[in-house]
Design a protein around this motif. Structure first.
Motif, PDB file in Angstrom:
ATOM      1  N   ASP A   1     -72.673  22.434   5.204  1.00  0.00           N
ATOM      2  CA  ASP A   1     -71.422  23.097   5.574  1.00  0.00           C
ATOM      3  C   ASP A   1     -71.561  24.611   5.473  1.00  0.00           C
ATOM      4  O   ASP A   1     -72.360  25.118   4.676  1.00  0.00           O
TER       5      ASP A   1
ATOM      6  N   ASP B   1     -60.197  31.259  16.135  1.00  0.00           N
ATOM      7  CA  ASP B   1     -60.143  31.454  17.577  1.00  0.00           C
ATOM      8  C   ASP B   1     -59.493  32.807  17.841  1.00  0.00           C
ATOM      9  O   ASP B   1     -58.600  33.230  17.136  1.00  0.00           O
TER      10      ASP B   1
ATOM     11  N   TYR C   1     -69.630  23.255  14.401  1.00  0.00           N
ATOM     12  CA  TYR C   1     -69.128  21.967  13.896  1.00  0.00           C
ATOM     13  C   TYR C   1     -68.868  21.003  15.053  1.00  0.00           C
ATOM     14  O   TYR C   1     -69.237  19.821  14.995  1.00  0.00           O
ATOM     15  N   THR C   2     -68.227  21.515  16.104  1.00  0.00           N
ATOM     16  CA  THR C   2     -67.894  20.669  17.259  1.00  0.00           C
ATOM     17  C   THR C   2     -69.152  20.103  17.913  1.00  0.00           C
ATOM     18  O   THR C   2     -69.180  18.944  18.349  1.00  0.00           O
TER      19      THR C   2
ATOM     20  N   LYS D   1     -64.187  30.704  21.367  1.00  0.00           N
ATOM     21  CA  LYS D   1     -64.143  29.961  20.108  1.00  0.00           C
ATOM     22  C   LYS D   1     -65.053  30.621  19.092  1.00  0.00           C
ATOM     23  O   LYS D   1     -66.009  31.273  19.423  1.00  0.00           O
TER      24      LYS D   1
ATOM     25  N   LYS E   1     -66.788  27.128  14.239  1.00  0.00           N
ATOM     26  CA  LYS E   1     -66.050  25.996  14.802  1.00  0.00           C
ATOM     27  C   LYS E   1     -66.849  25.352  15.935  1.00  0.00           C
ATOM     28  O   LYS E   1     -66.914  24.124  16.051  1.00  0.00           O
ATOM     29  N   GLU E   2     -67.465  26.185  16.752  1.00  0.00           N
ATOM     30  CA  GLU E   2     -68.298  25.660  17.831  1.00  0.00           C
ATOM     31  C   GLU E   2     -69.459  24.837  17.285  1.00  0.00           C
ATOM     32  O   GLU E   2     -69.810  23.790  17.828  1.00  0.00           O
TER      33      GLU E   2
ATOM     34  N   GLN F   1     -64.938  32.648  12.232  1.00  0.00           N
ATOM     35  CA  GLN F   1     -64.130  31.566  11.689  1.00  0.00           C
ATOM     36  C   GLN F   1     -62.922  31.148  12.516  1.00  0.00           C
ATOM     37  O   GLN F   1     -62.555  29.991  12.508  1.00  0.00           O
TER      38      GLN F   1
END
Length: 380
Positions: free
Chosen positions: A106, A63, A89-90, A82, A86-87, A61
């Motif tokens: 999600d 960094d 999602y990016t 990362k 997060k990766e 979750q």
């Protein structure tokens, strides 16, 4: 909406398979969530992670700075890694229009507070909803009424993480490992009195002795020094060396041996172990972790705990061995969840295979403490 809940609340003593996945390859779990979620039409996935797994939840979750020092080559590497979610999602792999498929999905991480009982699926759901982590009565099952009152599938980290590999290689490939009714691969956690404790992925139905000698360097002091093995985490009955000689690590063969595969956490004990004390310590753990909702578990495990610590000293009567066996049978199968069973089975395994040792301990105590034993007999 439907939901996928991933059980990462790995609290079973001796078990560390899910931790290894989240620590070293969290992307595999996130990918598995997408595959499983799409298959069941889920709107989101909730990964419920054990509170003590701080680094693992960070991998998923937040960094964090990852430093690796290789002393052999005197190299120091430092890079910002990362998190997996997060990766994802990016990269557009999850979230709105996940993977460009028009499907919204999600992934959320929920951190627990260290309660073992929250590993039970309905207690886990209660905890996610912000309530006390206490198991629900079933039915209704989570598939009907789960998290937030919606249909929910609860699955283990290992189960979800292996899904993408099975999709890539095919079910026939995965089923080619092991034997009928016990096919596939499994993460085995080997700890205790072995030369090289480890977590290893092996095929199902591998002989226990081969597993220990191939991956864990064998039993400390050699196979002849083996006293017993708990083959599936602390809640499964112990088996002695005579049974370990030909036991296979799968569901059916361990049931034949009157134990269970459980979490496949293999706890090895050599002849230096006080096995009565070891089982007493496990019972104390279950007494501490009981939510107290069911009377047989709340009262019975507490009673078993006090009796077991007397057995450790030998301060008991031989007839109490049968009494604690009967007590364990009154707990087993009479509770909402399986915590009562998990507390009863180690005691049953001890009596089944090490009763002569318990009787000898009682006899030795009586010889050394004759007067105290006489007083106790008068009171009873």
């Amino acid at each position: 909406p439907k939901y996928l809940v991933v059980n990462a609340d790995e609290g079973e003593p001796g078990t560390c398979k899910d931790r290894e996945i989240m620590r070293h390859d969290p992307h595999k779990l996130v990918e598995g969530c997408v595959v499983a979620g799409r298959a069941m039409g889920a709107r989101a996935a909730y990964i419920y992670i054990r509170g003590e797994f701080y680094n693992e939840s960070s991998n998923l979750q937040m960094d964090h700075v990852h430093r690796c020092v290789e002393l052999q080559h005197l190299e120091i590497k430092s890079n910002v890694q990362k998190v997996a979610i997060k990766e994802a999602y990016t990269a557009g792999l999850i979230g709105k229009n996940a993977c460009g498929s028009g499907y919204d999905f999600d992934v959320f991480v929920m951190r627990g507070a260290g309660a073992y009982i929250c590993g039970e699926e309905t207690a886990l759901i209660e905890s996610i909803e912000g309530k006390q982590g206490k198991p629900r009565l079933k039915p209704p099952f989570p598939a009907d009424i789960g998290v937030f009152g919606c249909p929910t599938t609860v699955a283990n980290v290992e189960t979800v993480a292996v899904a993408p590999t099975i999709c890539r290689r095919g079910g026939t490939w995965f089923a080619s490992f092991g034997r009928d009714r016990n096919s596939g691969t499994k993460l085995f956690n080997i700890s205790g009195h072995v030369n090289t404790p480890c977590t290893v992925e092996e095929e199902m139905s591998i002989p226990l002795r081969e597993l220990l000698e191939r991956h864990a360097g064998g039993v400390r002091g050699g196979w002849d020094n083996l006293l017993g093995v708990i083959p599936g985490g602390s809640s499964t009955p112990i088996i002695p060396r005579s049974v370990c000689d030909d036991a296979m690590m799968d569901f059916d063969d361990l049931v034949r041996a009157e134990t269970a595969l459980g979490t496949a956490a293999v706890i090895v004990m050599d002849k230096s172990t006080d096995v009565i004390r070891a089982i007493a310590r496990l019972v104390e753990f279950y007494k501490h972790e009981s939510c107290g909702q069911c009377t047989p578990c709340r009262e019975g495990v507490d009673w078993m705990n006090s009796m077991m610590w007397r057995f450790v000293k030998g301060d008991a009567r031989t007839s109490e061995i049968d009494m604690i066996w009967e007590l364990s049978k009154q707990i087993e199968g009479h509770t909402i969840c399986a915590l009562g069973d998990g507390a009863a089975w180690p005691v049953q395994g001890l009596i089944r295979h090490f009763r002569p040792l318990m009787e000898q301990r009682i006899s030795d105590f009586k010889k050394k403490n004759h007067k105290e034993a006489e007083k106790r007999r008068e009171i009873i």
